[in-house]
Scaffold this motif. Structure first.
Motif, PDB file in Angstrom:
ATOM      1  N   GLU A  55      -8.932  -6.375  11.790  1.00 52.11           N
ATOM      2  CA  GLU A  55      -8.723  -4.871  12.168  1.00 52.11           C
ATOM      3  C   GLU A  55      -7.340  -4.302  11.890  1.00 52.11           C
ATOM      4  O   GLU A  55      -6.974  -3.253  11.493  1.00 52.11           O
ATOM      5  N   GLU A  56      -6.393  -5.166  12.194  1.00 50.58           N
ATOM      6  CA  GLU A  56      -4.984  -4.932  12.068  1.00 50.58           C
ATOM      7  C   GLU A  56      -4.730  -4.647  10.412  1.00 50.58           C
ATOM      8  O   GLU A  56      -3.875  -3.741  10.146  1.00 50.58           O
ATOM      9  N   PHE A  57      -5.172  -5.486   9.487  1.00 50.02           N
ATOM     10  CA  PHE A  57      -5.169  -5.517   8.085  1.00 50.02           C
ATOM     11  C   PHE A  57      -5.489  -3.997   7.749  1.00 50.02           C
ATOM     12  O   PHE A  57      -5.012  -3.421   6.972  1.00 50.02           O
ATOM     13  N   LYS A  58      -6.863  -3.688   8.192  1.00 50.88           N
ATOM     14  CA  LYS A  58      -7.372  -2.295   7.768  1.00 50.88           C
ATOM     15  C   LYS A  58      -6.590  -1.192   8.520  1.00 50.88           C
ATOM     16  O   LYS A  58      -6.345  -0.105   7.611  1.00 50.88           O
ATOM     17  N   ALA A  59      -6.151  -1.123   9.406  1.00 51.13           N
ATOM     18  CA  ALA A  59      -5.198  -0.204  10.209  1.00 51.13           C
ATOM     19  C   ALA A  59      -3.890   0.015   8.945  1.00 51.13           C
ATOM     20  O   ALA A  59      -3.775   0.980   9.004  1.00 51.13           O
ATOM     21  N   VAL A  60      -3.259  -0.883   8.711  1.00 51.90           N
ATOM     22  CA  VAL A  60      -2.301  -0.776   7.898  1.00 51.90           C
ATOM     23  C   VAL A  60      -2.410  -0.408   6.481  1.00 51.90           C
ATOM     24  O   VAL A  60      -1.796   0.503   6.038  1.00 51.90           O
ATOM     25  N   GLU A  61      -3.686  -0.799   6.045  1.00 48.95           N
ATOM     26  CA  GLU A  61      -4.048  -0.324   4.638  1.00 48.95           C
ATOM     27  C   GLU A  61      -4.492   1.258   4.817  1.00 48.95           C
ATOM     28  O   GLU A  61      -4.054   1.714   3.792  1.00 48.95           O
ATOM     29  N   ALA A  62      -5.294   1.684   5.919  1.00 47.05           N
ATOM     30  CA  ALA A  62      -5.233   3.126   5.947  1.00 47.05           C
ATOM     31  C   ALA A  62      -4.021   3.699   6.192  1.00 47.05           C
ATOM     32  O   ALA A  62      -3.909   4.943   5.576  1.00 47.05           O
ATOM     33  N   LEU A  63      -3.008   3.348   6.710  1.00 43.53           N
ATOM     34  CA  LEU A  63      -1.605   4.263   6.745  1.00 43.53           C
ATOM     35  C   LEU A  63      -1.159   4.276   5.531  1.00 43.53           C
ATOM     36  O   LEU A  63      -0.408   5.200   5.137  1.00 43.53           O
ATOM     37  N   GLU A  64      -1.114   3.010   4.627  1.00 40.54           N
ATOM     38  CA  GLU A  64      -0.515   3.138   3.263  1.00 40.54           C
ATOM     39  C   GLU A  64      -1.251   3.673   2.367  1.00 40.54           C
ATOM     40  O   GLU A  64      -0.674   4.217   1.254  1.00 40.54           O
ATOM     41  N   ALA A  65      -2.461   4.109   2.555  1.00 37.95           N
ATOM     42  CA  ALA A  65      -3.310   4.576   1.494  1.00 37.95           C
ATOM     43  C   ALA A  65      -3.023   6.248   1.128  1.00 37.95           C
ATOM     44  O   ALA A  65      -2.402   6.799   2.086  1.00 37.95           O
ATOM     45  N   PRO A  66      -3.053   6.771   0.067  1.00 35.08           N
ATOM     46  CA  PRO A  66      -2.468   8.240  -0.050  1.00 35.08           C
ATOM     47  C   PRO A  66      -3.706   9.061   0.558  1.00 35.08           C
ATOM     48  O   PRO A  66      -4.782   8.688   0.574  1.00 35.08           O
ATOM     49  N   PRO A  67      -3.332  10.112   1.119  1.00 32.52           N
ATOM     50  CA  PRO A  67      -4.196  10.870   1.794  1.00 32.52           C
ATOM     51  C   PRO A  67      -5.455  11.406   0.614  1.00 32.52           C
ATOM     52  O   PRO A  67      -5.035  11.667  -0.465  1.00 32.52           O
ATOM     53  N   ALA A  68      -6.483  11.500   1.273  1.00 30.22           N
ATOM     54  CA  ALA A  68      -7.499  11.800   0.378  1.00 30.22           C
ATOM     55  C   ALA A  68      -7.467  13.286  -0.025  1.00 30.22           C
ATOM     56  O   ALA A  68      -7.035  14.247   0.566  1.00 30.22           O
ATOM     57  N   LYS A  69      -7.761  13.588  -1.144  1.00 33.17           N
ATOM     58  CA  LYS A  69      -7.857  14.898  -1.874  1.00 33.17           C
ATOM     59  C   LYS A  69      -8.619  15.684  -1.158  1.00 33.17           C
ATOM     60  O   LYS A  69      -9.927  15.390  -1.265  1.00 33.17           O
ATOM     61  N   PRO A  70      -8.385  16.763  -0.719  1.00 35.20           N
ATOM     62  CA  PRO A  70      -9.387  17.590  -0.196  1.00 35.20           C
ATOM     63  C   PRO A  70     -10.469  18.215  -1.121  1.00 35.20           C
ATOM     64  O   PRO A  70     -10.040  18.510  -2.191  1.00 35.20           O
ATOM     65  N   LEU A  71     -11.624  18.186  -0.546  1.00 32.28           N
ATOM     66  CA  LEU A  71     -12.463  18.852  -1.508  1.00 32.28           C
ATOM     67  C   LEU A  71     -12.334  20.253  -1.885  1.00 32.28           C
ATOM     68  O   LEU A  71     -12.083  21.062  -0.991  1.00 32.28           O
ATOM     69  N   GLU A  72     -12.486  20.666  -3.071  1.00 33.08           N
ATOM     70  CA  GLU A  72     -12.434  21.979  -3.432  1.00 33.08           C
ATOM     71  C   GLU A  72     -13.593  22.885  -3.157  1.00 33.08           C
ATOM     72  O   GLU A  72     -14.925  22.281  -3.709  1.00 33.08           O
ATOM     73  N   SER A  73     -13.733  24.243  -2.987  1.00 38.22           N
ATOM     74  CA  SER A  73     -14.656  24.782  -2.807  1.00 38.22           C
ATOM     75  C   SER A  73     -15.342  25.125  -4.377  1.00 38.22           C
ATOM     76  O   SER A  73     -14.263  25.142  -5.410  1.00 38.22           O
ATOM     77  N   LEU A  74     -16.532  25.644  -4.365  1.00 36.56           N
ATOM     78  CA  LEU A  74     -17.100  25.898  -5.716  1.00 36.56           C
ATOM     79  C   LEU A  74     -16.242  27.046  -6.324  1.00 36.56           C
ATOM     80  O   LEU A  74     -16.409  27.121  -7.558  1.00 36.56           O
TER      81      LEU A  74
END
Length: 376
Positions: A55-74
């Motif tokens: 759980e600690e490993f996943k939490a750190v991975e989530a913090l270091e991951a680049p923010p997800a690109k927001p989905l664009e409207s059609l």
């Protein structure tokens, strides 16, 4: 506590540990922030066995991951398609990636047409009248959309529809900037502009060949997209015209007629359809376009038997019965709510195009369709 065994690639010498490191029994070996100073120290620790709480490993991975690109409207994706063509066409004959960009754009438009063709038609029919200078690019994109829908109506293969899309995007490669200039000018076409227009199929083919296009059907479709079966077209005045070129010519002409110019107002959908049907003598391609669009396609502004005026949202099962969003009350006064009207019901039957189009400027697509985000 569930443990994950660490491997060498997850630990960097000289960099503080992002998590607590434990042994196999969960006993703390190294606290978060500890720095391993040498490769020898790291090797010894790995040999002993280094573990981290999952759980600690996943939490750190989530913090270091680049923010997800927001989905664009059609809506945004259609606008970005026009931007992409404006970038790609000038590079088509000069750089190797120009052709790749055109092919990627064709795939994007095919995907958008499959996701929600009604939104694409809405964007095509409700073009921004203030953007004349981009006309050469928006026209090609929306002609590609209409060509895709016609190909589907005719039962053509996916490969043939893609080729038609590529031809639509590149048919005016040699005059895209000129088209924008002519759409924005408040005087008739000059002789030199007319000469460029008549020469553009052959010039566009030359650009495609320079870019490395060898597909003969693609090149033929572009070369012939202004030819007519009675021999009155250009640039070669031939009468044997490929089916793809005929479809592209009709889609091209239809979109041109309903598009705004500085010098003239666009034709209504209904008038443009009548002219097309007359010119084609009721042939299969004009019939296919009418079946694809319906009498009142998305983006059209209509009057209903209820007295309300509304914007067509989606095509219906019948050509005259689309789904309409009422934007006025029965007295013609604008309303803040948007009510969906099934025009197959007599009370809301369409009586014709609405004459007062001033309300259209206040009806963004989001009001009709919502944010319209699709993954992919």
């Amino acid at each position: 506590m569930q443990l994950l065994k660490l491997v060498e690639s997850k630990i960097r010498v000289g960099v503080p540990l992002p998590w607590n490191v434990r042994n196999q029994d969960c006993t703390l070996l190294l606290a978060r922030g500890h720095v391993i100073r040498s490769d020898a120290q790291l090797e010894a620790l790995l040999e002993r066995g280094m573990f981290v709480d999952v759980e600690e490993f996943k939490a750190v991975e989530a913090l270091e991951a680049p923010p997800a690109k927001p989905l664009e409207s059609l809506y945004t994706r259609w606008t970005l398609s026009i931007d992409a063509l404006e970038t790609a066409l000038p590079r088509l004959g000069d750089t190797s990636d120009g052709l790749d960009a055109i092919c990627a754009l064709a795939d994007e438009i095919l995907e958008l047409a499959e996701k929600d063709a009604d939104i694409g038609l809405f964007m095509a029919i409700r073009q921004d009248q203030a953007k004349h200078l981009r006309y050469g690019y928006s026209h090609a994109v929306y002609t590609a959309l209409l060509s895709i829908l016609i190909a589907g109506q005719l039962g053509w293969t996916a490969a043939r529809a893609r080729l038609l899309t590529l031809a639509a995007l590149t048919m005016n490669a040699s005059i895209a900037e000129l088209q924008g200039q002519m759409a924005a000018q408040d005087y008739p076409a000059l002789d030199r502009q007319r000469a460029q227009i008549r020469a553009h199929p052959a010039l566009s083919v030359a650009i495609l060949e320079k870019a490395g296009v060898t597909d003969t059907e693609w090149l033929t479709t572009v070369m012939q997209h202004h030819e007519q079966t009675d021999g009155t077209g250009y640039p070669q005045a031939i009468s044997s015209v490929s089916d793809a070129a005929q479809v592209l010519r009709m889609a091209d002409l239809f979109m041109a007629r309903i598009s705004p110019r500085q010098l003239r107002q666009p034709l209504s959908i209904q008038d443009a359809a009548r002219l097309m049907f007359r010119d084609d003598k009721g042939g299969p391609f004009s019939i296919a376009i009418i079946k694809v669009l319906g009498i009142y396609p998305p983006g059209d502004f209509v009057q209903m038997a209820s007295g309300e005026m509304g914007v067509v949202m989606r095509r219906g099962s019948e050509a005259r019965t689309p789904l309409v969003a009422a934007v006025t009350d029965s007295q013609g006064k604008g309303v803040t709510t948007t009510l969906h009207r099934d025009t197959s019901q007599a009370a809301y039957a369409i009586t014709g195009p609405a004459s007062d189009r001033s309300l259209l400027a206040r009806v963004p697509p989001e009001r009709l369709y919502g944010y319209a985000v699709h993954a992919g």
